[in-house]
Scaffold this motif. Structure first.
Motif: not given
Length: 90
Positions: A14-42
């Motif tokens: 999530e922190s990386a997404a806040d500073t990423a230079a590329d819009d596609d990278a921002v979207e992918r970083l948010h997606d991976l962050a969400s996946q990891l958050d879900s994996l952390a609690t299931r």
């Protein structure tokens, strides 16, 4: 049950997404962050294959996201590797 390393990786992405230079990278970083958050609690933890795919995606994103985000992506990757070392199997 919280898997602390995965939660940490999610936060770093999530922190990386806040500073990423590329819009596609921002979207992918948010997606991976969400996946990891879900994996952390299931109830059931991820397997090696799922974690390997996440690692590959992170390797892919380091260059696309830019220098400002690279340190957070690397830290997230280290957290995923640390968790993966605790997973039984291959």
């Amino acid at each position: 049950m919280t898997r602390e390393d995965l939660a940490t990786a999610s936060d770093r992405l999530e922190s990386a997404a806040d500073t990423a230079a590329d819009d596609d990278a921002v979207e992918r970083l948010h997606d991976l962050a969400s996946q990891l958050d879900s994996l952390a609690t299931r109830d059931r933890g991820p397997d090696h294959g799922r974690l390997a795919r996440i690692e590959l995606a992170l390797d892919d994103l380091v260059e696309a996201a830019g220098d400002d985000a690279a340190a957070d992506i690397d830290a997230a990757h280290e957290s995923v590797v640390a968790f993966r070392e605790t997973v039984d199997g291959v």
